[in-house]
Write a protein that holds these residues in place. Structure first.
Motif, PDB file in Angstrom:
ATOM      1  N   THR A 164      45.937  41.857  32.904  1.00  0.00           N
ATOM      2  CA  THR A 164      47.377  41.678  32.692  1.00  0.00           C
ATOM      3  C   THR A 164      48.096  41.426  34.009  1.00  0.00           C
ATOM      4  O   THR A 164      48.985  40.566  34.102  1.00  0.00           O
ATOM      5  N   LEU A 165      47.725  42.169  35.050  1.00  0.00           N
ATOM      6  CA  LEU A 165      48.337  41.997  36.358  1.00  0.00           C
ATOM      7  C   LEU A 165      48.089  40.582  36.898  1.00  0.00           C
ATOM      8  O   LEU A 165      48.992  39.938  37.431  1.00  0.00           O
ATOM      9  N   ILE A 166      46.852  40.092  36.755  1.00  0.00           N
ATOM     10  CA  ILE A 166      46.504  38.752  37.232  1.00  0.00           C
ATOM     11  C   ILE A 166      47.329  37.694  36.511  1.00  0.00           C
ATOM     12  O   ILE A 166      47.837  36.746  37.133  1.00  0.00           O
ATOM     13  N   GLU A 167      47.474  37.847  35.217  1.00  0.00           N
ATOM     14  CA  GLU A 167      48.263  36.886  34.436  1.00  0.00           C
ATOM     15  C   GLU A 167      49.721  36.873  34.905  1.00  0.00           C
ATOM     16  O   GLU A 167      50.330  35.798  35.054  1.00  0.00           O
ATOM     17  N   LEU A 172      39.385  37.001  37.852  1.00  0.00           N
ATOM     18  CA  LEU A 172      40.382  35.934  37.904  1.00  0.00           C
ATOM     19  C   LEU A 172      40.075  34.879  36.845  1.00  0.00           C
ATOM     20  O   LEU A 172      40.967  34.430  36.116  1.00  0.00           O
ATOM     21  N   ALA A 173      38.805  34.472  36.759  1.00  0.00           N
ATOM     22  CA  ALA A 173      38.405  33.469  35.773  1.00  0.00           C
ATOM     23  C   ALA A 173      38.611  33.981  34.360  1.00  0.00           C
ATOM     24  O   ALA A 173      39.086  33.255  33.478  1.00  0.00           O
ATOM     25  N   SER A 174      38.269  35.246  34.133  1.00  0.00           N
ATOM     26  CA  SER A 174      38.406  35.836  32.804  1.00  0.00           C
ATOM     27  C   SER A 174      39.866  35.909  32.384  1.00  0.00           C
ATOM     28  O   SER A 174      40.221  35.593  31.242  1.00  0.00           O
ATOM     29  N   ASP A 181      35.536  34.489  27.798  1.00  0.00           N
ATOM     30  CA  ASP A 181      34.211  33.919  27.587  1.00  0.00           C
ATOM     31  C   ASP A 181      33.714  33.151  28.810  1.00  0.00           C
ATOM     32  O   ASP A 181      32.597  32.617  28.806  1.00  0.00           O
ATOM     33  N   GLN A 182      34.509  33.093  29.874  1.00  0.00           N
ATOM     34  CA  GLN A 182      34.119  32.345  31.065  1.00  0.00           C
ATOM     35  C   GLN A 182      33.157  33.108  31.963  1.00  0.00           C
ATOM     36  O   GLN A 182      32.564  32.521  32.874  1.00  0.00           O
ATOM     37  N   VAL A 183      32.971  34.402  31.734  1.00  0.00           N
ATOM     38  CA  VAL A 183      32.082  35.218  32.556  1.00  0.00           C
ATOM     39  C   VAL A 183      30.919  35.696  31.687  1.00  0.00           C
ATOM     40  O   VAL A 183      31.125  36.172  30.570  1.00  0.00           O
ATOM     41  N   PHE A 184      29.691  35.554  32.197  1.00  0.00           N
ATOM     42  CA  PHE A 184      28.517  35.943  31.424  1.00  0.00           C
ATOM     43  C   PHE A 184      27.476  36.592  32.327  1.00  0.00           C
ATOM     44  O   PHE A 184      27.505  36.439  33.550  1.00  0.00           O
ATOM     45  N   ARG A 185      26.541  37.288  31.701  1.00  0.00           N
ATOM     46  CA  ARG A 185      25.442  37.944  32.409  1.00  0.00           C
ATOM     47  C   ARG A 185      24.276  36.973  32.535  1.00  0.00           C
ATOM     48  O   ARG A 185      23.811  36.421  31.541  1.00  0.00           O
ATOM     49  N   ARG A 186      23.823  36.758  33.768  1.00  0.00           N
ATOM     50  CA  ARG A 186      22.698  35.864  34.001  1.00  0.00           C
ATOM     51  C   ARG A 186      21.383  36.476  33.527  1.00  0.00           C
ATOM     52  O   ARG A 186      21.270  37.694  33.391  1.00  0.00           O
TER      53      ARG A 186
END
Length: 234
Positions: free
Chosen positions: A73-76, A95-97, A103-108
């Motif tokens: 929320t703060l980033i937005e 930041l990306a999320s 859905d932009q961040v995932f576990r490799r």
């Protein structure tokens, strides 16, 4: 000229990391307000802040945890106010999320770890923070989570052979993310590697080699100093 204020959000197990970047921001002339976000500490308002730095963390930006949700929320809000933001490692991921979707961040499937030459894109040549880089830039990378590279609001600035989105900026908001760790100095690197030896080894890293090959990553650090210059501008 009034001293510019930087909000430093610590997302790790401790407020200050081995890099002590908050202290270095102060040495570069910024007034730094430190909040240990991972311990639930946040400012009551973003009023008066000229820039925001978001640190690394062992957590994932996709975790449904109160402090992570508050940071989203703060980033937005900061993006709406056009406050410059820079995130490193988890900071890049959250930041990306927040700005491009959870859905932009995932576990490799496996960890990427070690000093690497990152391929610098054409977009970096006229980027406000990455313009000092050549065709490649070397920094230490260590991550199991990753930011996807295909979002329409992401401009990719650097990539590796295993990660197409190592460094990015938002298309419209003044927000930049660095997956690697240019903030760690040559002097700090052996302490960091030794302290994380067990975890790095489990992630496939050769810690003794990392210690022997540690360097300043001076070219990569220019992105951080350019961020400071941006915050200091009227």
């Amino acid at each position: 000229m009034a001293t510019k204020r930087l909000l430093y959000l610590g997302n790790g197990r401790t407020l200050q990391s081995v890099a002590k970047l908050d202290d270095r921001f102060e040495s570069w002339g910024l007034k730094v307000d430190r909040y240990w976000a991972a311990n639930g500490e946040f400012p009551s308002s973003l009023d008066g802040y000229d820039g925001i730095f978001l640190s690394g963390s062992p957590h994932g930006a996709y975790e449904n945890i109160d402090w992570i949700n508050r940071e989203h929320t703060l980033i937005e809000e900061a993006a709406d106010r056009e406050i410059p933001q820079l995130g490193i490692c988890f900071g890049s991921q959250i930041l990306a999320s927040a700005l491009c979707g959870r859905d932009q961040v995932f576990r490799r499937d496996f960890c990427e770890v070690g000093y690497k030459d990152l391929d610098v894109t054409e977009a970096a040549k006229d980027d406000a923070l990455a313009a000092d880089w050549g065709e490649t830039v070397n920094m230490f990378v260590w991550h199991n989570d990753e930011v996807r590279a295909g979002h329409e609001d992401m401009v990719i600035l650097a990539s590796s052979d295993l990660c197409p989105n190592q460094v990015w900026r938002h298309r419209t908001a003044p927000a930049w993310g660095i997956q690697g760790h240019p903030e760690v100095t040559r002097a700090q690197a052996p302490e960091w590697f030794e302290g994380a030896r067990e975890r790095m080894t489990l992630d496939g890293g050769d810690v003794d080699h990392f210690i022997a090959s540690a360097h300043e990553a001076s070219e990569a650090k220019t992105m951080i100093t350019r961020f400071v210059e941006m915050v200091q501008k009227d």
